[in-house]
Design a protein around this motif. Structure first.
Motif, PDB file in Angstrom:
ATOM      1  N   THR A  23      -1.476 -30.250 -26.913  1.00  0.00           N
ATOM      2  CA  THR A  23      -0.446 -29.268 -26.587  1.00  0.00           C
ATOM      3  C   THR A  23      -0.030 -28.487 -27.829  1.00  0.00           C
ATOM      4  N   MET A  24       0.615 -27.351 -27.584  1.00  0.00           N
ATOM      5  CA  MET A  24       1.184 -26.519 -28.639  1.00  0.00           C
ATOM      6  C   MET A  24       2.361 -25.755 -28.052  1.00  0.00           C
ATOM      7  N   ASP A  25       3.098 -25.036 -28.918  1.00  0.00           N
ATOM      8  CA  ASP A  25       4.173 -24.190 -28.403  1.00  0.00           C
ATOM      9  C   ASP A  25       3.599 -23.195 -27.401  1.00  0.00           C
ATOM     10  N   ALA A  26       4.372 -22.864 -26.386  1.00  0.00           N
ATOM     11  CA  ALA A  26       3.872 -22.028 -25.300  1.00  0.00           C
ATOM     12  C   ALA A  26       3.624 -20.592 -25.747  1.00  0.00           C
ATOM     13  N   GLY A  27       2.515 -20.034 -25.262  1.00  0.00           N
ATOM     14  CA  GLY A  27       2.189 -18.641 -25.473  1.00  0.00           C
ATOM     15  C   GLY A  27       2.787 -17.764 -24.392  1.00  0.00           C
ATOM     16  N   PRO A  28       2.488 -16.467 -24.407  1.00  0.00           N
ATOM     17  CA  PRO A  28       3.169 -15.526 -23.511  1.00  0.00           C
ATOM     18  C   PRO A  28       2.956 -15.775 -22.027  1.00  0.00           C
ATOM     19  N   ASP A  29       1.810 -16.320 -21.630  1.00  0.00           N
ATOM     20  CA  ASP A  29       1.569 -16.533 -20.198  1.00  0.00           C
ATOM     21  C   ASP A  29       2.327 -17.729 -19.647  1.00  0.00           C
ATOM     22  N   ILE A  30       2.646 -18.692 -20.511  1.00  0.00           N
ATOM     23  CA  ILE A  30       3.242 -19.948 -20.039  1.00  0.00           C
ATOM     24  C   ILE A  30       4.713 -20.070 -20.424  1.00  0.00           C
ATOM     25  N   ALA A  31       5.155 -19.370 -21.457  1.00  0.00           N
ATOM     26  CA  ALA A  31       6.531 -19.504 -21.945  1.00  0.00           C
ATOM     27  C   ALA A  31       7.589 -19.294 -20.869  1.00  0.00           C
ATOM     28  N   PRO A  32       7.385 -18.412 -19.874  1.00  0.00           N
ATOM     29  CA  PRO A  32       8.418 -18.298 -18.835  1.00  0.00           C
ATOM     30  C   PRO A  32       8.588 -19.559 -17.985  1.00  0.00           C
ATOM     31  N   TYR A  33       7.652 -20.492 -18.080  1.00  0.00           N
ATOM     32  CA  TYR A  33       7.669 -21.683 -17.220  1.00  0.00           C
ATOM     33  C   TYR A  33       7.898 -22.976 -18.001  1.00  0.00           C
ATOM     34  N   HIS A  34       7.512 -22.993 -19.282  1.00  0.00           N
ATOM     35  CA  HIS A  34       7.685 -24.206 -20.093  1.00  0.00           C
ATOM     36  C   HIS A  34       7.596 -23.825 -21.566  1.00  0.00           C
ATOM     37  N   HIS A  35       8.306 -24.587 -22.422  1.00  0.00           N
ATOM     38  CA  HIS A  35       8.300 -24.268 -23.853  1.00  0.00           C
ATOM     39  C   HIS A  35       7.089 -24.838 -24.585  1.00  0.00           C
ATOM     40  N   ARG A  36       6.343 -25.710 -23.930  1.00  0.00           N
ATOM     41  CA  ARG A  36       5.104 -26.254 -24.490  1.00  0.00           C
ATOM     42  C   ARG A  36       3.977 -25.966 -23.498  1.00  0.00           C
ATOM     43  N   GLN A  37       2.736 -26.022 -23.983  1.00  0.00           N
ATOM     44  CA  GLN A  37       1.605 -25.800 -23.097  1.00  0.00           C
ATOM     45  C   GLN A  37       0.403 -26.603 -23.538  1.00  0.00           C
ATOM     46  N   ILE A  38      -0.496 -26.873 -22.578  1.00  0.00           N
ATOM     47  CA  ILE A  38      -1.813 -27.377 -22.937  1.00  0.00           C
ATOM     48  C   ILE A  38      -2.610 -26.209 -23.512  1.00  0.00           C
ATOM     49  N   ILE A  39      -3.838 -26.469 -23.990  1.00  0.00           N
ATOM     50  CA  ILE A  39      -4.584 -25.449 -24.730  1.00  0.00           C
ATOM     51  C   ILE A  39      -5.882 -25.118 -24.012  1.00  0.00           C
ATOM     52  N   PRO A  40      -5.869 -24.130 -23.103  1.00  0.00           N
ATOM     53  CA  PRO A  40      -7.127 -23.663 -22.522  1.00  0.00           C
ATOM     54  C   PRO A  40      -7.938 -22.956 -23.608  1.00  0.00           C
ATOM     55  N   LEU A  41      -9.231 -23.178 -23.604  1.00  0.00           N
ATOM     56  CA  LEU A  41     -10.091 -22.586 -24.630  1.00  0.00           C
ATOM     57  C   LEU A  41     -10.977 -21.507 -24.028  1.00  0.00           C
ATOM     58  N   ALA A  42     -11.081 -20.379 -24.729  1.00  0.00           N
ATOM     59  CA  ALA A  42     -12.055 -19.361 -24.350  1.00  0.00           C
ATOM     60  C   ALA A  42     -13.460 -19.943 -24.496  1.00  0.00           C
ATOM     61  N   ARG A  43     -14.403 -19.444 -23.715  1.00  0.00           N
ATOM     62  CA  ARG A  43     -15.747 -20.019 -23.700  1.00  0.00           C
ATOM     63  C   ARG A  43     -16.440 -19.964 -25.056  1.00  0.00           C
ATOM     64  N   ASP A  44     -16.119 -18.968 -25.870  1.00  0.00           N
ATOM     65  CA  ASP A  44     -16.761 -18.891 -27.181  1.00  0.00           C
ATOM     66  C   ASP A  44     -16.173 -19.874 -28.184  1.00  0.00           C
ATOM     67  N   ARG A  45     -15.193 -20.683 -27.753  1.00  0.00           N
ATOM     68  CA  ARG A  45     -14.623 -21.713 -28.618  1.00  0.00           C
ATOM     69  C   ARG A  45     -15.053 -23.121 -28.217  1.00  0.00           C
ATOM     70  N   TRP A  90      -3.453 -19.610 -28.734  1.00  0.00           N
ATOM     71  CA  TRP A  90      -3.177 -19.001 -27.443  1.00  0.00           C
ATOM     72  C   TRP A  90      -4.329 -18.111 -27.013  1.00  0.00           C
ATOM     73  N   LEU A  91      -4.536 -18.042 -25.727  1.00  0.00           N
ATOM     74  CA  LEU A  91      -5.403 -17.024 -25.163  1.00  0.00           C
ATOM     75  C   LEU A  91      -4.674 -15.677 -25.196  1.00  0.00           C
ATOM     76  N   PRO A  92      -5.404 -14.563 -25.162  1.00  0.00           N
ATOM     77  CA  PRO A  92      -4.730 -13.264 -25.098  1.00  0.00           C
ATOM     78  C   PRO A  92      -3.811 -13.182 -23.879  1.00  0.00           C
ATOM     79  N   GLU A  93      -2.699 -12.501 -24.035  1.00  0.00           N
ATOM     80  CA  GLU A  93      -1.749 -12.353 -22.934  1.00  0.00           C
ATOM     81  C   GLU A  93      -2.445 -11.760 -21.717  1.00  0.00           C
ATOM     82  N   GLY A  94      -2.190 -12.340 -20.565  1.00  0.00           N
ATOM     83  CA  GLY A  94      -2.810 -11.886 -19.331  1.00  0.00           C
ATOM     84  C   GLY A  94      -4.079 -12.629 -18.966  1.00  0.00           C
TER      85      GLY A  94
END
Length: 205
Positions: A143-165, A182-186
Motif C-alpha cells: 500500500t501507499m498514500d492514495a492517488g487521485p483516483d482513490i483519494a475520494p474513497y480512502h486515504h491509502r491504496q493498494i498499488i496497481p501496476l501498469a503493464r510495463d512495470r 500512482w497510475l496516471p489520473e483516470g
C-alpha cells in the motif's frame, strides 16, 4: 485498505497476456485451479506470480492471502514507504478491487462498496510480497498514500501496476522506488456495487 478483490479472468488468458508481453512465467505446481470469483477475501487462496531465481522471470502459483502477524491477526496489507523489497516480490492477479466508505444514507447500517477496475485492460496486477510462515507460503498487498483516483474513497491504496512495470517488479535488481507509484489520473474506473461491511480483526502493517 483493500480487504476484498475480484478475479473472473481465466488463467489461460492471463498466461497468454504474459506471453504477449514477453514475460516468461513457469507453473512449477501445474496450472492453478482457479474458479472465477467476484470476491477474494483475506485468508483465501488466490493466484500470484512470484519472482523466480530460474530461467523464467516469475512463477504462477496459488497462495494464501495474508499470513499471521505477531498477535495472530492476518497481515493482508503492508506499507511500501521506505522499504526496498529486495526479494520475495510478487504480482497479485485481479480484474478489480474494492474499497468501502460510510453510506450516504445514514439510516443504513452498512458501508457502501466501490469496485475499481482498470480503464484500458480487462485485468491487471497489484504489487505484493510473499513470505513463508508456519502454514506454508502467503502473500500480502503493498500500500501507499492514495492517488487521485482513490483519494475520494480512502486515504491509502493498494498499488496497481501498469503493464510495463510488471517485469521490473519481478526483478529485485530494480529499486522498488522506480516501480511503485500512482497510475496516471483516470486510469481506474469506479462503480458502486452492493454494500457490505469489511472483514474485522485483520492487521495492515
Amino acid at each position: 485498505m483493500c480487504n476484498d478483490y475480484r478475479l473472473e479472468v481465466d488463467i489461460a488468458s492471463i498466461a497468454e497476456d504474459f506471453d504477449d508481453l514477453q514475460i516468461k512465467i513457469d507453473m512449477p505446481e501445474g496450472t492453478p485451479n482457479v474458479a472465477a470469483r467476484e470476491d477474494i477475501k483475506i485468508t483465501d487462496m488466490a493466484p500470484i506470480v512470484r519472482s523466480s531465481e530460474g530461467a523464467a522471470l516469475g512463477e504462477l502459483v496459488n497462495r494464501r492471502w495474508s499470513w499471521p502477524g505477531p498477535t495472530g491477526k492476518p497481515v493482508y496489507n503492508f506499507r511500501s514507504e521506505g522499504r526496498d523489497f529486495s526479494s520475495h516480490r510478487c504480482l497479485i492477479l485481479c480484474d478489480g478491487f474494492y474499497e468501502f466508505t460510510d453510506s450516504a444514507d445514514k439510516a443504513q447500517k452498512r458501508l457502501d462498496k466501490w469496485l475499481f477496475t482498470m480503464k484500458d485492460h480487462r485485468w491487471f496486477c497489484m504489487a505484493g510480497i510473499w513470505r513463508q510462515y508456519d502454514g506454508g507460503e502467503a502473500f500480502t498487498l503493498l500500500t501507499m498514500d492514495a492517488g487521485p483516483d482513490i483519494a475520494p474513497y480512502h486515504h491509502r491504496q493498494i498499488i496497481p501496476l501498469a503493464r510495463d512495470r510488471w517485469a521490473d517488479w519481478l526483478d529485485p535488481r530494480v529499486p522498488a522506488a522506480d516501480v511503485l507509484g500512482w497510475l496516471p489520473e483516470g486510469s481506474l474506473e469506479v462503480t458502486q456495487v452492493f454494500g457490505q461491511p469489511p472483514a474485522q480483526g485483520a492487521l495492515a502493517l
